[in-house]
Design a protein around this motif. Structure first.
Motif, PDB file in Angstrom:
ATOM      1  N   ALA A  93     -13.014 -17.514   2.192  1.00 26.33           N
ATOM      2  CA  ALA A  93     -13.664 -18.725   1.785  1.00 26.33           C
ATOM      3  C   ALA A  93     -12.613 -19.588   1.919  1.00 26.33           C
ATOM      4  N   PRO A  94     -12.786 -20.774   2.422  1.00 24.65           N
ATOM      5  CA  PRO A  94     -11.833 -21.993   2.797  1.00 24.65           C
ATOM      6  C   PRO A  94     -11.431 -22.605   1.301  1.00 24.65           C
ATOM      7  N   ASN A  95     -12.252 -22.334   0.268  1.00 24.73           N
ATOM      8  CA  ASN A  95     -11.854 -22.897  -1.053  1.00 24.73           C
ATOM      9  C   ASN A  95     -10.737 -22.291  -1.989  1.00 24.73           C
ATOM     10  N   ALA A  96     -10.292 -20.940  -1.150  1.00 25.30           N
ATOM     11  CA  ALA A  96      -9.398 -20.003  -1.915  1.00 25.30           C
ATOM     12  C   ALA A  96      -8.077 -20.320  -1.261  1.00 25.30           C
ATOM     13  N   PRO A  97      -6.924 -20.243  -2.088  1.00 29.73           N
ATOM     14  CA  PRO A  97      -5.487 -20.421  -1.473  1.00 29.73           C
ATOM     15  C   PRO A  97      -5.364 -19.533  -0.136  1.00 29.73           C
ATOM     16  N   LYS A  98      -4.464 -19.948   0.626  1.00 30.66           N
ATOM     17  CA  LYS A  98      -4.363 -19.067   1.976  1.00 30.66           C
ATOM     18  C   LYS A  98      -3.616 -17.540   1.831  1.00 30.66           C
ATOM     19  N   GLU A  99      -3.094 -17.472   0.632  1.00 32.51           N
ATOM     20  CA  GLU A  99      -2.475 -16.070   0.077  1.00 32.51           C
ATOM     21  C   GLU A  99      -3.801 -15.128  -0.231  1.00 32.51           C
ATOM     22  N   VAL A 100      -4.707 -15.795  -0.806  1.00 35.01           N
ATOM     23  CA  VAL A 100      -5.895 -14.861  -0.872  1.00 35.01           C
ATOM     24  C   VAL A 100      -6.671 -14.357   0.271  1.00 35.01           C
ATOM     25  N   SER A 101      -6.691 -15.415   1.374  1.00 30.40           N
ATOM     26  CA  SER A 101      -7.118 -15.089   2.600  1.00 30.40           C
ATOM     27  C   SER A 101      -6.384 -14.007   3.274  1.00 30.40           C
ATOM     28  N   SER A 102      -5.161 -13.999   3.210  1.00 27.99           N
ATOM     29  CA  SER A 102      -4.297 -13.185   3.903  1.00 27.99           C
ATOM     30  C   SER A 102      -4.237 -11.954   3.181  1.00 27.99           C
ATOM     31  N   ALA A 103      -4.357 -11.953   1.889  1.00 28.78           N
ATOM     32  CA  ALA A 103      -4.583 -10.424   1.370  1.00 28.78           C
ATOM     33  C   ALA A 103      -5.948  -9.813   1.703  1.00 28.78           C
ATOM     34  N   LYS A 104      -6.847 -10.706   1.877  1.00 33.20           N
ATOM     35  CA  LYS A 104      -8.280 -10.322   2.365  1.00 33.20           C
ATOM     36  C   LYS A 104      -8.364  -9.726   3.620  1.00 33.20           C
ATOM     37  N   CYS A 105      -7.436 -10.212   4.530  1.00 34.68           N
ATOM     38  CA  CYS A 105      -7.231 -10.036   5.926  1.00 34.68           C
ATOM     39  C   CYS A 105      -6.603  -8.462   6.035  1.00 34.68           C
ATOM     40  N   ILE A 106      -5.571  -8.356   5.559  1.00 29.44           N
ATOM     41  CA  ILE A 106      -4.930  -7.047   5.377  1.00 29.44           C
ATOM     42  C   ILE A 106      -5.863  -5.963   4.764  1.00 29.44           C
ATOM     43  N   GLY A 107      -6.513  -6.358   3.665  1.00 23.28           N
ATOM     44  CA  GLY A 107      -7.288  -5.351   2.938  1.00 23.28           C
ATOM     45  C   GLY A 107      -8.486  -4.906   3.932  1.00 23.28           C
ATOM     46  N   GLY A 108      -8.919  -5.805   4.669  1.00 21.73           N
ATOM     47  CA  GLY A 108      -9.932  -5.059   5.851  1.00 21.73           C
ATOM     48  C   GLY A 108      -9.478  -4.002   6.573  1.00 21.73           C
ATOM     49  N   THR A 109      -8.131  -4.210   6.917  1.00 19.07           N
ATOM     50  CA  THR A 109      -7.436  -3.203   7.703  1.00 19.07           C
ATOM     51  C   THR A 109      -7.269  -2.024   7.090  1.00 19.07           C
ATOM     52  N   VAL A 110      -6.664  -2.080   5.788  1.00 20.29           N
ATOM     53  CA  VAL A 110      -6.449  -1.034   4.989  1.00 20.29           C
ATOM     54  C   VAL A 110      -7.786  -0.279   4.396  1.00 20.29           C
ATOM     55  N   LEU A 111      -8.925  -1.181   4.519  1.00 25.13           N
ATOM     56  CA  LEU A 111     -10.243  -0.470   4.467  1.00 25.13           C
ATOM     57  C   LEU A 111     -10.517   0.604   5.330  1.00 25.13           C
ATOM     58  N   GLY A 112     -10.359   0.179   6.559  1.00 20.60           N
ATOM     59  CA  GLY A 112     -10.710   1.047   7.738  1.00 20.60           C
ATOM     60  C   GLY A 112      -9.797   2.225   8.006  1.00 20.60           C
ATOM     61  N   PHE A 113      -8.550   2.015   7.759  1.00 19.79           N
ATOM     62  CA  PHE A 113      -7.484   3.106   7.852  1.00 19.79           C
ATOM     63  C   PHE A 113      -7.813   4.087   6.723  1.00 19.79           C
ATOM     64  N   GLY A 114      -8.145   3.824   5.410  1.00 14.11           N
ATOM     65  CA  GLY A 114      -8.370   4.564   4.392  1.00 14.11           C
ATOM     66  C   GLY A 114      -9.651   5.278   4.603  1.00 14.11           C
ATOM     67  N   ILE A 115     -10.635   4.719   5.209  1.00 10.94           N
ATOM     68  CA  ILE A 115     -11.747   5.546   5.489  1.00 10.94           C
ATOM     69  C   ILE A 115     -11.483   6.797   6.544  1.00 10.94           C
ATOM     70  N   VAL A 116     -10.848   6.516   7.562  1.00 15.40           N
ATOM     71  CA  VAL A 116     -10.248   7.430   8.394  1.00 15.40           C
ATOM     72  C   VAL A 116      -9.509   8.760   7.871  1.00 15.40           C
ATOM     73  N   THR A 117      -8.646   8.230   6.750  1.00 13.12           N
ATOM     74  CA  THR A 117      -7.691   9.636   6.309  1.00 13.12           C
ATOM     75  C   THR A 117      -8.610  10.124   5.023  1.00 13.12           C
ATOM     76  N   LEU A 118      -9.732   9.752   4.718  1.00 10.37           N
ATOM     77  CA  LEU A 118     -10.626  10.448   3.863  1.00 10.37           C
ATOM     78  C   LEU A 118     -11.116  11.841   4.629  1.00 10.37           C
ATOM     79  N   LEU A 119     -10.879  11.712   6.086  1.00 12.49           N
ATOM     80  CA  LEU A 119     -11.310  12.932   6.624  1.00 12.49           C
ATOM     81  C   LEU A 119     -10.297  14.144   6.076  1.00 12.49           C
ATOM     82  N   GLY A 120      -9.092  13.949   5.798  1.00 15.90           N
ATOM     83  CA  GLY A 120      -8.069  14.808   5.476  1.00 15.90           C
ATOM     84  C   GLY A 120      -8.799  15.993   4.306  1.00 15.90           C
ATOM     85  N   PHE A 121      -9.730  15.594   3.547  1.00 13.85           N
ATOM     86  CA  PHE A 121     -10.394  16.612   2.710  1.00 13.85           C
ATOM     87  C   PHE A 121     -11.119  17.714   3.482  1.00 13.85           C
TER      88      PHE A 121
END
Length: 202
Positions: free
Chosen positions: A28-56
């Protein structure tokens, strides 16, 4: 005149949209840029986290990394799905995501180390059994040392093949560990920006 007016109005809207600042990762453009930056890396972490769930599916050696994937999935989902859209909101959410990221990083680091230690100790145990088997054969006089070597070689090959099968999981766990550390830092920066009342990104 009506057509010309509508045409000019459309051109004005196109011009404004062309020069509008782009938003990153659907932020959202109304949020501080730090929030947007955290959200971007959060999407990447989400993807890798889903893959590592295969470790079960890999049993005990991959289970700890899979738990880390669960924490990473929660952290990334919180930011991507529930991230703040307005200034001054979402500080607690970023603290929670930071905690989840730290827990995920700990699990991924420990899981990676556990997998490597498991491989080394298992090979050491096989070698110890081989030596013990040869000693027993020598004392008994049956001359079965070659069978001891063949058995140990087969077991070592099986364990090594198992490790090769787990290498993708190990690689994803190491990358996830790095990304989760970055996400924790960015979540902390976003929390500070929100608490300081920082305005929208430029």
């Amino acid at each position: 005149m009506g057509f010309i007016g509508r045409h000019r109005s459309s051109d004005a809207r196109v011009g404004r949209s062309a020069f509008a600042p782009p938003t990153m990762c659907g932020s959202a453009p109304n949020a501080p840029k730090e929030v947007s930056s955290a959200k971007c890396i959060g999407g990447t972490v989400l993807g890798f986290g889903i893959v590592t769930l295969l470790g079960f599916a890999l049993g005990a050696p991959g289970a700890l990394s899979a738990v880390g994937g669960l924490f990473a999935t929660i952290a990334g989902s919180m930011l991507c799905c529930c991230g703040p859209k307005e200034p001054g909101k979402g500080a607690c959410l970023h603290v929670a995501a930071m905690v989840m990221s730290i827990l995920g990083a700990i699990c991924h680091a420990a899981g990676s180390a556990w997998l490597i230690i498991w491989y080394i100790t298992t090979l050491a145990a096989i070698e110890a059994d081989r030596v013990s088997c040869r000693d027993t054969c020598s004392e008994s006089g049956f001359g079965c040392g070659d069978a001891c070597d063949a058995s140990a070689g087969l077991l070592s090959a099986v364990v090594t093949a198992g490790l090769i099968f787990m290498i993708p999981t190990l690689a994803f766990a190491i990358v996830s560990f790095i990304l989760e550390i970055i996400l924790a830092v960015k979540c902390n920066a976003a929390k500070r920006a929100i608490e300081s009342g920082k305005g929208p990104q430029a």
